[in-house]
Enzyme design. Sequence first.
Site, PDB file in Angstrom:
ATOM      1  N   LYS A   1      -7.055   2.061  -3.118  1.00 46.00           N
ATOM      2  CA  LYS A   1      -6.665   1.419  -1.861  1.00 46.00           C
ATOM      3  C   LYS A   1      -6.602   2.434  -0.713  1.00 46.00           C
ATOM      4  O   LYS A   1      -7.082   2.162   0.391  1.00 46.00           O
ATOM      5  CB  LYS A   1      -5.303   0.721  -2.054  1.00 46.00           C
ATOM      6  CG  LYS A   1      -4.698   0.125  -0.804  1.00 46.00           C
ATOM      7  CD  LYS A   1      -5.558  -0.962  -0.197  1.00 46.00           C
ATOM      8  CE  LYS A   1      -5.061  -1.357   1.182  1.00 46.00           C
ATOM      9  NZ  LYS A   1      -5.947  -2.273   1.878  1.00 46.00           N
TER      10      LYS A   1
ATOM     11  N   LYS B   1       0.044   4.859   8.703  1.00 49.90           N
ATOM     12  CA  LYS B   1       0.822   5.140   7.472  1.00 49.90           C
ATOM     13  C   LYS B   1      -0.123   5.404   6.291  1.00 49.90           C
ATOM     14  O   LYS B   1       0.078   6.316   5.504  1.00 49.90           O
ATOM     15  CB  LYS B   1       1.729   3.925   7.210  1.00 49.90           C
ATOM     16  CG  LYS B   1       2.557   3.937   5.934  1.00 49.90           C
ATOM     17  CD  LYS B   1       1.962   3.139   4.780  1.00 49.90           C
ATOM     18  CE  LYS B   1       1.793   1.671   5.041  1.00 49.90           C
ATOM     19  NZ  LYS B   1       1.228   0.937   3.900  1.00 49.90           N
TER      20      LYS B   1
ATOM     21  N   THR C   1       0.861  -1.188   0.000  1.00 49.24           N
ATOM     22  CA  THR C   1       0.000   0.000   0.000  1.00 49.24           C
ATOM     23  C   THR C   1       0.893   1.233   0.000  1.00 49.24           C
ATOM     24  O   THR C   1       1.606   1.495   0.974  1.00 49.24           O
ATOM     25  CB  THR C   1      -0.927   0.014   1.231  1.00 49.24           C
ATOM     26  OG1 THR C   1      -1.666  -1.205   1.267  1.00 49.24           O
ATOM     27  CG2 THR C   1      -1.880   1.192   1.172  1.00 49.24           C
TER      28      THR C   1
HETATM   29  P1  NAP Z   1       4.506  -6.478   7.824  1.00 45.81           P
HETATM   30  O1  NAP Z   1       4.138  -7.777   8.377  1.00 45.81           O
HETATM   31  O2  NAP Z   1       4.949  -5.382   8.741  1.00 45.81           O
HETATM   32  O3  NAP Z   1       5.618  -6.689   6.688  1.00 45.81           O
HETATM   33  C1  NAP Z   1       6.301  -5.598   6.146  1.00 45.81           C
HETATM   34  C2  NAP Z   1       7.331  -6.090   5.151  1.00 45.81           C
HETATM   35  O4  NAP Z   1       8.103  -4.963   4.673  1.00 45.81           O
HETATM   36  C3  NAP Z   1       8.336  -7.070   5.763  1.00 45.81           C
HETATM   37  O5  NAP Z   1       8.742  -7.969   4.767  1.00 45.81           O
HETATM   38  C4  NAP Z   1       9.480  -6.132   6.140  1.00 45.81           C
HETATM   39  O6  NAP Z   1      10.728  -6.778   6.268  1.00 45.81           O
HETATM   40  C5  NAP Z   1       9.487  -5.218   4.951  1.00 45.81           C
HETATM   41  N1  NAP Z   1      10.161  -3.946   5.212  1.00 45.81           N
HETATM   42  C6  NAP Z   1       9.726  -2.925   5.982  1.00 45.81           C
HETATM   43  N2  NAP Z   1      10.591  -1.902   5.940  1.00 45.81           N
HETATM   44  C7  NAP Z   1      11.617  -2.299   5.151  1.00 45.81           C
HETATM   45  C8  NAP Z   1      12.808  -1.685   4.713  1.00 45.81           C
HETATM   46  N3  NAP Z   1      13.126  -0.433   5.070  1.00 45.81           N
HETATM   47  N4  NAP Z   1      13.630  -2.382   3.908  1.00 45.81           N
HETATM   48  C9  NAP Z   1      13.321  -3.646   3.519  1.00 45.81           C
HETATM   49  N5  NAP Z   1      12.199  -4.287   3.882  1.00 45.81           N
HETATM   50  C10 NAP Z   1      11.343  -3.612   4.689  1.00 45.81           C
HETATM   51  O7  NAP Z   1       3.303  -5.822   6.988  1.00 45.81           O
HETATM   52  P2  NAP Z   1       2.097  -6.501   6.229  1.00 45.81           P
HETATM   53  O8  NAP Z   1       0.915  -6.469   7.118  1.00 45.81           O
HETATM   54  O9  NAP Z   1       2.526  -7.748   5.589  1.00 45.81           O
HETATM   55  O10 NAP Z   1       1.824  -5.371   5.114  1.00 45.81           O
HETATM   56  C11 NAP Z   1       2.592  -5.259   3.943  1.00 45.81           C
HETATM   57  C12 NAP Z   1       1.950  -4.182   3.069  1.00 45.81           C
HETATM   58  O11 NAP Z   1       0.595  -4.574   2.776  1.00 45.81           O
HETATM   59  C13 NAP Z   1       1.847  -2.817   3.743  1.00 45.81           C
HETATM   60  O12 NAP Z   1       1.971  -1.814   2.759  1.00 45.81           O
HETATM   61  C14 NAP Z   1       0.431  -2.816   4.321  1.00 45.81           C
HETATM   62  O13 NAP Z   1      -0.077  -1.515   4.476  1.00 45.81           O
HETATM   63  C15 NAP Z   1      -0.303  -3.588   3.244  1.00 45.81           C
HETATM   64  N6  NAP Z   1      -1.525  -4.302   3.682  1.00 45.81           N
HETATM   65  C16 NAP Z   1      -1.573  -4.946   4.884  1.00 45.81           C
HETATM   66  C17 NAP Z   1      -2.732  -5.615   5.253  1.00 45.81           C
HETATM   67  C18 NAP Z   1      -2.867  -6.332   6.571  1.00 45.81           C
HETATM   68  O14 NAP Z   1      -4.010  -6.587   6.966  1.00 45.81           O
HETATM   69  N7  NAP Z   1      -1.796  -6.679   7.266  1.00 45.81           N
HETATM   70  C19 NAP Z   1      -3.841  -5.637   4.391  1.00 45.81           C
HETATM   71  C20 NAP Z   1      -3.742  -5.007   3.144  1.00 45.81           C
HETATM   72  C21 NAP Z   1      -2.587  -4.339   2.801  1.00 45.81           C
HETATM   73  P3  NAP Z   1      11.149  -7.436   7.696  1.00 45.81           P
HETATM   74  O15 NAP Z   1      10.454  -8.755   7.746  1.00 45.81           O
HETATM   75  O16 NAP Z   1      12.625  -7.513   7.610  1.00 45.81           O
HETATM   76  O17 NAP Z   1      10.687  -6.473   8.751  1.00 45.81           O
END
Ligand code: NAP
Length: 296
Positions: free
Chosen positions: A180, A248, A105
């Site tokens: 989104k 965010k 996102t």
């Molecule tokens: P998450 O569990 O926090 O995963 C975040 C990912 O980004 C991890 O792979 C993390 O790596 C990586 N990352 C963060 N900062 C980084 C950096 N500076 N350099 C390299 N890698 C980095 O988040 P998530 O829930 O899976 O969400 C991922 C995306 O989908 C986000 O944009 C979120 O807004 C969106 N989203 C989430 C949901 C939900 O319900 N969770 C639903 C729809 C959309 P590490 O593992 O090393 O930390």
Amino acid sequence: MKRIINLIYSMKIGFIGLGIMGSAMASNLLKSGHKLFVYNRTKEKAEELLKQGAVWKDSPATLAREIDVLFTMLEDPIAVESLALGTDGFLNEMKKGSIWVDSSTVNPSFSKKMSEKAIAKSIRFLDAPVSGSKVPAEKGELLFLVGGDKIVMEEVQPLFDLMGQNAVHIGDHGKGSAMKIMINQLLGQSMLAFSESLSLGMAMGLEKKMAMDFLLKTPVTAPILEVFRARIEDENYEPNFPLKHLQKDLHLFTDTAFELNKAVPLTNAAKEIYAQAKQKGMADMDFSSIFKFINE
Ligand code: NAP
């Protein structure tokens, strides 16, 4: 048809970003028999997928050299840009004609910028953020909101089908991201308004469960809130969608409004309330914990 299926199965797929969402989405690609190359900043998060047969790559660049289609599912624009264009980034290394699908996102202007960077390298790009959280990701029931060329989307469709129940073409580059951030702006506001109402109801002497049951049956509450009822009732804020990501997304919305010279006072206020909750140590709790913050 058989030829298309064979073509799809001969495609090598890369997945970068194996957090809550990415690990579940990648797992669904693997289960279908695809060869999958993976990278994540923190390697331990890939262990489960490696046991299932995914192939680890030590950097985004080495992964990019192997694949025909790349999915990224990263926290925010900063993470996407650094892995795409930073040291050992993937964009310089992808094959000409290959496809990059960014499901993170991010804000629409950032998606447009990434599409331009990709096109300059003869890489085809889609912004395809998802609606749906951890459980729909695990069940392969996400909704992809796609911005970019419809023909490229059709090529990726069989992979969207493995991870989601639907993929909708919203418009050109950036339009998937636009839709989104609108959805998450409403999600954040709905949860906040509900939390404030419920909290005052309890202060007025209404029993929590009864007030929730009643409010959730009225047409004035958003249907999605029903999904979070049990969390608020049981005060279980294990993260499916971490609060820091919702904040965010509100920031991406207000930033976009600034770029377009539009006032969004309600979203700015909501963003600051989620920021206060973050400061109180709630960043990694589920975003529905905003009720706990409001009610304390
Ligand atoms: P998450 O569990 O926090 O995963 C975040 C990912 O980004 C991890 O792979 C993390 O790596 C990586 N990352 C963060 N900062 C980084 C950096 N500076 N350099 C390299 N890698 C980095 O988040 P998530 O829930 O899976 O969400 C991922 C995306 O989908 C986000 O944009 C979120 O807004 C969106 N989203 C989430 C949901 C939900 O319900 N969770 C639903 C729809 C959309 P590490 O593992 O090393 O930390």
